[in-house]
Motif scaffolding. Sequence first.
Motif, short mmCIF file in Angstrom:
data_model
loop_
_atom_site.label_atom_id
_atom_site.label_comp_id
_atom_site.label_asym_id
_atom_site.label_seq_id
_atom_site.Cartn_x
_atom_site.Cartn_y
_atom_site.Cartn_z
N THR A 32 -15.38 75.50 -9.21
CA THR A 32 -15.90 74.73 -10.35
C THR A 32 -14.76 74.04 -11.08
O THR A 32 -14.90 72.90 -11.51
CB THR A 32 -16.66 75.63 -11.35
OG1 THR A 32 -16.40 76.97 -11.01
CG2 THR A 32 -18.12 75.35 -11.32
N LEU A 81 -13.94 70.98 -9.34
CA LEU A 81 -14.99 69.98 -9.52
C LEU A 81 -14.83 69.25 -10.85
O LEU A 81 -14.92 68.04 -10.93
CB LEU A 81 -16.38 70.64 -9.49
CG LEU A 81 -16.82 71.26 -8.18
CD1 LEU A 81 -18.28 71.65 -8.25
CD2 LEU A 81 -16.62 70.28 -7.04
N SER A 107 -11.88 66.82 -10.80
CA SER A 107 -12.07 65.60 -10.03
C SER A 107 -13.07 64.69 -10.71
O SER A 107 -13.03 63.48 -10.56
CB SER A 107 -12.53 65.93 -8.63
OG SER A 107 -13.75 66.62 -8.72
N ALA A 108 -13.99 65.26 -11.47
CA ALA A 108 -15.00 64.44 -12.11
C ALA A 108 -14.39 63.54 -13.18
O ALA A 108 -15.00 62.59 -13.62
CB ALA A 108 -16.08 65.33 -12.71
N TYR A 125 -15.52 69.19 -1.57
CA TYR A 125 -16.17 69.39 -2.86
C TYR A 125 -15.76 68.36 -3.90
O TYR A 125 -16.59 67.89 -4.66
CB TYR A 125 -15.96 70.82 -3.34
CG TYR A 125 -16.68 71.78 -2.45
CD1 TYR A 125 -18.07 71.80 -2.44
CD2 TYR A 125 -16.00 72.60 -1.56
CE1 TYR A 125 -18.77 72.63 -1.58
CE2 TYR A 125 -16.68 73.44 -0.70
CZ TYR A 125 -18.07 73.45 -0.71
OH TYR A 125 -18.75 74.25 0.14
N ALA A 146 -18.30 66.01 -5.93
CA ALA A 146 -18.37 66.01 -7.40
C ALA A 146 -18.23 64.60 -7.92
O ALA A 146 -18.97 64.17 -8.81
CB ALA A 146 -17.27 66.91 -7.96
N ASN A 147 -17.29 63.84 -7.35
CA ASN A 147 -17.11 62.45 -7.77
C ASN A 147 -18.37 61.65 -7.53
O ASN A 147 -18.81 60.87 -8.37
CB ASN A 147 -15.97 61.83 -6.97
CG ASN A 147 -14.72 61.73 -7.82
OD1 ASN A 147 -14.80 61.79 -9.04
ND2 ASN A 147 -13.58 61.61 -7.18
#
Lengths: 437, 317
Positions: A12, A15, A18-19, B54, B58-59
């Motif tokens: 997580t 994640l 990277s978001a 992953y 996510a992107n």
Amino acid sequence: MNRRRTVLALATGALMLSACTGTGGTSKGADAKAADDPSKVSGTIKVLTQRTDLVADGTMKKYAAEFNKTYPKVKVEFEALTNYETEVKIRMNTENYGDVLLIPAVIKKDDYPRFFASLGTEAERSKKYLFTDYTTVDGKVYGQSPIGVIPGFLYNKKVWEEAGVTQWPTTPAEFITALKAIKSKTDAVPYYTNFAAQWPLSQWTSVNGSVSCDTQATAKLAEGDPWAEGADLRVGDQLLHDIVHEKLIEKDPTTTNWEESKPRLAKGELATQWLGTWAIIQFQDAARKAGVNPGDIGFMPFPAQKDGKFCAVVGPDYNQAVNVHSKNKPAARAWIDWFTEKSGYDKDNLAISPLKGAPLPEVLKPYEDKGVKLLEIDDAQGARVKQIDNQSEIGIYAPEYRQNLVDLARGAKKGDLDDFFADLSKRWTETQATLGS
Amino acid sequence: MTDTTEKAAVKAAAGAALAAPAPAPAPRRARVWRGVTPWLFLIAPLALLITFTYAPIANMIAYSFTDWDGVSPELRYTGAENYTEIFTREDLFRVFFVSGYYLAASAVQIVAALYFATILSFNVRFRNFFKGVLFFPYLINGVAIGFVFLYFFQDGGTLDSVLSLFGYHTDHAWLGTPVSANTSLAGVSIWRYMGLNFVLFLGAIQSIPGELYEAAELDGANRWHQFRYIIAPGIKPVLTLTVILSISGSLSVFEVPYIMTGGATGTETFVIQTLNLAFRFNKTGLASAAAVVLLLIILVVTWVQRRLVPDDKVDLT
């Protein structure tokens, strides 16, 4: 159990990290000024190009060597990209996309100042160069095409003469009659769609302007309905439809072969293809390789006349620009200026010079003789047309819609041509309305 | 049959092997080390898995809530707008009908693979040669296959020539109409992926102990009985896996139609459509949402299938 939770936390975390990526810093509005003294310009520049063939056979190196005679301290490196549009698009999310590059179609015109350095004001550049308004944002020019191209039909002169057609057809109906004559009197395939190669079909959009002979043709696309009765695109699409519908094309369009089509047209197995002046040199080379006369490759305008004269639209090829993040802007600028004016790239490609008042290449001699009117379309609305095109997903610069048109014409797809055009009109004008003006 | 599923499976297998717990109690320090060691080994595969699987996902999910065009530095958050668009525009879902062809092809493919695997697991002359022949297509690059088959289906191409050898002179444009084009493309898919299914089945069949066949033969079982009562139940888990892979593969067909027809003449699949949205019309946000939807559909299909066919232990005794 515990361990599993650690993995989950790790994952997580990654994640979330990277978001957050995606937007970078933006610098805007740098200038790439031309240097006064060529001997002082220095640095290494990387030039991105789509001409893989010219990089592979060393032609680009020869240009660079010639360039170094004027600019001895600049080192030019080339990088050829096979799939230019897609690859450059991805690279442009970083700052590292060469020093000189060709402006990809995907970049919105308003974004040019973010990605490219300005080459000067339009008022000043348009005195000397053609096509400046294609890359002008707020009065500043961001790119320059090294060649101009005219869309038209490449045809095999011998085959056409054999069929008894010696004059260029002046209306779509005459064109169809000519193709029918070729079908009945010769062994050649009258028209080759290049359906499987896809992009040759999207060339049909460049009939825009040739039919109406109107320099405001692009503005009409942005404001009007391109598939209204008598509109440029409709006339072109109707002709393509009729050619296919009358079975004047190859037997199986779905398995066409672009590379093979060049020698075949040179040898007279195929009679006609809708492409552009840029293709002439490739077909002549193919003719030489196949051992037939390159002089048999002819070029003719779209069969439509205004006041008894043909019209031919001169448009730019890819525009060269300077990367706004480039460390060697003067050197990059020097390359663009030199390549546009002095490299002889236009003559080597039998293309139209981007300099105002330059003579036409020899292959277009028939155009001069017959008084074909050359015109440059005003591209002020070009960005809006692209926006409508993307938003409506019609794709006048993409092959799908004409592939559908060909499928419809040869009966592989059910439907009626009028409904097809009506649907396009509806989608186009509705998008115009939602985008506002 | 996607690349990623296979890779993920391989990685998972490698991870499981490395993480096997060590026996016997030990002093404290040693125990700590023992706890950490597997993770040290796992750093590299996990880093790769996260960076290349992953993080992009996510992107992608993040982009699916924006109107990004793929290159512009500005992107606007649009909420669920992209998802609403996908579910309200029926033309975006119509392309799933094309998957039907590939689904039918998968059924043919599984049956054929099972047939060959069964035959070749018995003592047949030249059986290693035939194994090679059947598996070979899977090793060829998908792009090369696309081009080879373009010549194959061409007017007057290989297929027409072969048919005319048998005195059947056809004048059929194989990629000419939607039905014939999709059938032809699905045929190429069968040719390409049967090798993989075949090898999976063969491996599973060969793990069945040989004495069972002997015993069965003594009891008077013929080949069909042996297949029905020994082989079929013995390879059930692999069979289930193959069916799942086939269905998700059919929903996400891409290479073969993209290279051969580019989605023309009614051969456009969901993935080709997504690609067009992203790269042709620069609607990266909408395309990301479409990709997420496809991912969810495949997850749901897999889940439903696992519920319908529980993965029970094989017991041949």
